[in-house]
Scaffold this motif. Sequence first.
Motif, PDB file in Angstrom:
ATOM      1  N   LEU A 255     -75.135  16.027  42.104  1.00  0.00           N
ATOM      2  CA  LEU A 255     -76.409  16.590  41.660  1.00  0.00           C
ATOM      3  C   LEU A 255     -77.384  15.507  41.209  1.00  0.00           C
ATOM      4  O   LEU A 255     -78.597  15.636  41.398  1.00  0.00           O
ATOM      5  CB  LEU A 255     -76.165  17.603  40.537  1.00  0.00           C
ATOM      6  CG  LEU A 255     -75.389  18.854  40.948  1.00  0.00           C
ATOM      7  CD1 LEU A 255     -75.086  19.721  39.726  1.00  0.00           C
ATOM      8  CD2 LEU A 255     -76.152  19.654  41.995  1.00  0.00           C
ATOM      9  N   SER A 256     -76.857  14.427  40.632  1.00  0.00           N
ATOM     10  CA  SER A 256     -77.732  13.345  40.177  1.00  0.00           C
ATOM     11  C   SER A 256     -78.317  12.558  41.345  1.00  0.00           C
ATOM     12  O   SER A 256     -79.280  11.807  41.170  1.00  0.00           O
ATOM     13  CB  SER A 256     -76.968  12.403  39.240  1.00  0.00           C
ATOM     14  OG  SER A 256     -75.931  11.727  39.933  1.00  0.00           O
TER      15      SER A 256
ATOM     16  N   PHE B 270     -84.129  22.324  38.766  1.00  0.00           N
ATOM     17  CA  PHE B 270     -84.351  23.254  39.876  1.00  0.00           C
ATOM     18  C   PHE B 270     -83.454  24.475  39.677  1.00  0.00           C
ATOM     19  O   PHE B 270     -82.434  24.410  38.979  1.00  0.00           O
ATOM     20  CB  PHE B 270     -84.094  22.601  41.239  1.00  0.00           C
ATOM     21  CG  PHE B 270     -82.838  21.776  41.326  1.00  0.00           C
ATOM     22  CD1 PHE B 270     -81.592  22.369  41.452  1.00  0.00           C
ATOM     23  CD2 PHE B 270     -82.905  20.382  41.297  1.00  0.00           C
ATOM     24  CE1 PHE B 270     -80.434  21.615  41.543  1.00  0.00           C
ATOM     25  CE2 PHE B 270     -81.758  19.616  41.378  1.00  0.00           C
ATOM     26  CZ  PHE B 270     -80.524  20.237  41.502  1.00  0.00           C
ATOM     27  N   PRO B 271     -83.826  25.614  40.256  1.00  0.00           N
ATOM     28  CA  PRO B 271     -83.039  26.844  40.065  1.00  0.00           C
ATOM     29  C   PRO B 271     -81.691  26.783  40.781  1.00  0.00           C
ATOM     30  O   PRO B 271     -81.576  26.199  41.871  1.00  0.00           O
ATOM     31  CB  PRO B 271     -83.924  27.939  40.661  1.00  0.00           C
ATOM     32  CG  PRO B 271     -84.831  27.228  41.605  1.00  0.00           C
ATOM     33  CD  PRO B 271     -85.032  25.849  41.058  1.00  0.00           C
ATOM     34  N   VAL B 272     -80.686  27.372  40.151  1.00  0.00           N
ATOM     35  CA  VAL B 272     -79.339  27.417  40.714  1.00  0.00           C
ATOM     36  C   VAL B 272     -78.887  28.875  40.792  1.00  0.00           C
ATOM     37  O   VAL B 272     -79.036  29.633  39.828  1.00  0.00           O
ATOM     38  CB  VAL B 272     -78.336  26.632  39.846  1.00  0.00           C
ATOM     39  CG1 VAL B 272     -76.948  26.661  40.481  1.00  0.00           C
ATOM     40  CG2 VAL B 272     -78.808  25.202  39.640  1.00  0.00           C
ATOM     41  N   ASN B 273     -78.344  29.245  41.926  1.00  0.00           N
ATOM     42  CA  ASN B 273     -77.737  30.563  42.090  1.00  0.00           C
ATOM     43  C   ASN B 273     -76.335  30.387  42.646  1.00  0.00           C
ATOM     44  O   ASN B 273     -76.001  29.342  43.223  1.00  0.00           O
ATOM     45  CB  ASN B 273     -78.584  31.453  42.998  1.00  0.00           C
ATOM     46  CG  ASN B 273     -79.831  31.951  42.294  1.00  0.00           C
ATOM     47  OD1 ASN B 273     -79.756  32.697  41.329  1.00  0.00           O
ATOM     48  ND2 ASN B 273     -80.994  31.503  42.762  1.00  0.00           N
TER      49      ASN B 273
ATOM     50  N   ASN C 136     -85.787  23.399  46.431  1.00  0.00           N
ATOM     51  CA  ASN C 136     -86.353  24.713  46.114  1.00  0.00           C
ATOM     52  C   ASN C 136     -85.350  25.570  45.360  1.00  0.00           C
ATOM     53  O   ASN C 136     -85.701  26.286  44.424  1.00  0.00           O
ATOM     54  CB  ASN C 136     -86.779  25.438  47.396  1.00  0.00           C
ATOM     55  CG  ASN C 136     -87.929  24.748  48.097  1.00  0.00           C
ATOM     56  OD1 ASN C 136     -88.833  24.229  47.453  1.00  0.00           O
ATOM     57  ND2 ASN C 136     -87.884  24.722  49.417  1.00  0.00           N
ATOM     58  N   GLU C 137     -84.103  25.487  45.794  1.00  0.00           N
ATOM     59  CA  GLU C 137     -83.043  26.292  45.189  1.00  0.00           C
ATOM     60  C   GLU C 137     -81.697  25.695  45.574  1.00  0.00           C
ATOM     61  O   GLU C 137     -81.504  25.255  46.707  1.00  0.00           O
ATOM     62  CB  GLU C 137     -83.129  27.737  45.698  1.00  0.00           C
ATOM     63  CG  GLU C 137     -82.071  28.658  45.156  1.00  0.00           C
ATOM     64  CD  GLU C 137     -82.125  30.050  45.768  1.00  0.00           C
ATOM     65  OE1 GLU C 137     -81.577  30.988  45.165  1.00  0.00           O
ATOM     66  OE2 GLU C 137     -82.711  30.197  46.875  1.00  0.00           O
ATOM     67  N   LEU C 138     -80.775  25.666  44.633  1.00  0.00           N
ATOM     68  CA  LEU C 138     -79.403  25.230  44.901  1.00  0.00           C
ATOM     69  C   LEU C 138     -78.503  26.452  44.887  1.00  0.00           C
ATOM     70  O   LEU C 138     -78.527  27.241  43.935  1.00  0.00           O
ATOM     71  CB  LEU C 138     -78.941  24.245  43.828  1.00  0.00           C
ATOM     72  CG  LEU C 138     -77.475  23.818  43.898  1.00  0.00           C
ATOM     73  CD1 LEU C 138     -77.222  22.946  45.120  1.00  0.00           C
ATOM     74  CD2 LEU C 138     -77.065  23.079  42.624  1.00  0.00           C
ATOM     75  N   ILE C 139     -77.746  26.632  45.953  1.00  0.00           N
ATOM     76  CA  ILE C 139     -76.759  27.708  46.025  1.00  0.00           C
ATOM     77  C   ILE C 139     -75.381  27.071  45.959  1.00  0.00           C
ATOM     78  O   ILE C 139     -75.036  26.240  46.810  1.00  0.00           O
ATOM     79  CB  ILE C 139     -76.873  28.514  47.334  1.00  0.00           C
ATOM     80  CG1 ILE C 139     -78.286  29.051  47.519  1.00  0.00           C
ATOM     81  CG2 ILE C 139     -75.848  29.647  47.351  1.00  0.00           C
ATOM     82  CD1 ILE C 139     -78.719  30.084  46.522  1.00  0.00           C
TER      83      ILE C 139
ATOM     84  N   PHE D  31     -70.501  25.480  33.426  1.00  0.00           N
ATOM     85  CA  PHE D  31     -70.746  24.037  33.403  1.00  0.00           C
ATOM     86  C   PHE D  31     -72.077  23.704  34.060  1.00  0.00           C
ATOM     87  O   PHE D  31     -72.891  22.956  33.499  1.00  0.00           O
ATOM     88  CB  PHE D  31     -69.604  23.305  34.112  1.00  0.00           C
ATOM     89  CG  PHE D  31     -69.821  21.825  34.203  1.00  0.00           C
ATOM     90  CD1 PHE D  31     -69.662  21.016  33.097  1.00  0.00           C
ATOM     91  CD2 PHE D  31     -70.197  21.244  35.408  1.00  0.00           C
ATOM     92  CE1 PHE D  31     -69.877  19.643  33.176  1.00  0.00           C
ATOM     93  CE2 PHE D  31     -70.406  19.882  35.496  1.00  0.00           C
ATOM     94  CZ  PHE D  31     -70.250  19.085  34.374  1.00  0.00           C
ATOM     95  N   VAL D  32     -72.333  24.244  35.237  1.00  0.00           N
ATOM     96  CA  VAL D  32     -73.563  23.928  35.963  1.00  0.00           C
ATOM     97  C   VAL D  32     -74.787  24.421  35.194  1.00  0.00           C
ATOM     98  O   VAL D  32     -75.800  23.719  35.100  1.00  0.00           O
ATOM     99  CB  VAL D  32     -73.523  24.533  37.379  1.00  0.00           C
ATOM    100  CG1 VAL D  32     -74.874  24.405  38.071  1.00  0.00           C
ATOM    101  CG2 VAL D  32     -72.445  23.849  38.208  1.00  0.00           C
ATOM    102  N   LEU D  33     -74.698  25.599  34.622  1.00  0.00           N
ATOM    103  CA  LEU D  33     -75.835  26.149  33.893  1.00  0.00           C
ATOM    104  C   LEU D  33     -76.114  25.392  32.595  1.00  0.00           C
ATOM    105  O   LEU D  33     -77.199  25.518  32.024  1.00  0.00           O
ATOM    106  CB  LEU D  33     -75.607  27.635  33.608  1.00  0.00           C
ATOM    107  CG  LEU D  33     -75.619  28.531  34.855  1.00  0.00           C
ATOM    108  CD1 LEU D  33     -75.246  29.957  34.491  1.00  0.00           C
ATOM    109  CD2 LEU D  33     -76.969  28.483  35.560  1.00  0.00           C
ATOM    110  N   SER D  34     -75.138  24.599  32.148  1.00  0.00           N
ATOM    111  CA  SER D  34     -75.345  23.790  30.940  1.00  0.00           C
ATOM    112  C   SER D  34     -76.089  22.494  31.242  1.00  0.00           C
ATOM    113  O   SER D  34     -76.520  21.797  30.320  1.00  0.00           O
ATOM    114  CB  SER D  34     -73.998  23.463  30.283  1.00  0.00           C
ATOM    115  OG  SER D  34     -73.290  22.472  31.038  1.00  0.00           O
ATOM    116  N   LEU D  35     -76.242  22.162  32.515  1.00  0.00           N
ATOM    117  CA  LEU D  35     -76.896  20.922  32.920  1.00  0.00           C
ATOM    118  C   LEU D  35     -78.406  21.113  33.021  1.00  0.00           C
ATOM    119  O   LEU D  35     -78.888  22.197  33.357  1.00  0.00           O
ATOM    120  CB  LEU D  35     -76.344  20.449  34.272  1.00  0.00           C
ATOM    121  CG  LEU D  35     -74.834  20.214  34.347  1.00  0.00           C
ATOM    122  CD1 LEU D  35     -74.434  19.905  35.793  1.00  0.00           C
ATOM    123  CD2 LEU D  35     -74.405  19.093  33.420  1.00  0.00           C
TER     124      LEU D  35
END
Length: 199
Positions: free
Chosen positions: A15-16, A48-51, A24-27, A40-44
């Motif tokens: 991700l870095s 950009f938006p993550v779904n 635009n969006e990370l799936i 874990f991912v949502l704590s970073l």
Amino acid sequence: SMVVTHGKTLLEHQLSAIPPECVNELILITGFEDQKLKDFVLSLDLGFPVNFRYNNSYLTSHCAYSLLKAREEMSKGFILINCDLLFSASHFLSLLNSPNNNVICAKKVNDYETDLQKINADEDNKVMQWELNLKEFNGEVMGPLKMSSIDVPLVLEYYDGLSEENKLQLPCFTLFSRLVNRVPFYTEFIDDDKWFEVD
């Protein structure tokens, strides 16, 4: 994805290396320890938006089956990054900025070969052949892969025509390799020590 190396998880390293302004969006396709990965991912602080999409058959399926959990997003065009691949921001940008619609990153063949899928690219870097075992080849596929929205329907059409068993067992890169005569793929050759697959 959650294995730690040099003080960061593999996922954090990945991700870095992705410039936030390019996303635009990370799936993320999840399976094992789904909630732990989400938390874990949502704590970073990614920028950009993550779904998330969940593959409930993760124990018995290969990565193409996981990828197709995001088929709606695929239709817009996408970049595929496998969870075991480490790369730098410059690698990501070389893929993103390629003038070609469909691009796979590969390493040039040196004095030895690995168990990676093989390609044979012409002088314009167009992929002419792409298989696990080729007698003559000049590259080995590692990824990431960029796919244009123009050609995604051909991928979906091919995948939807497979039996359920074949869908479950199909690796991602094998899915794309089977379409090399219908979809124009080009390669970005990358050779340095900042780009490798983790086994």
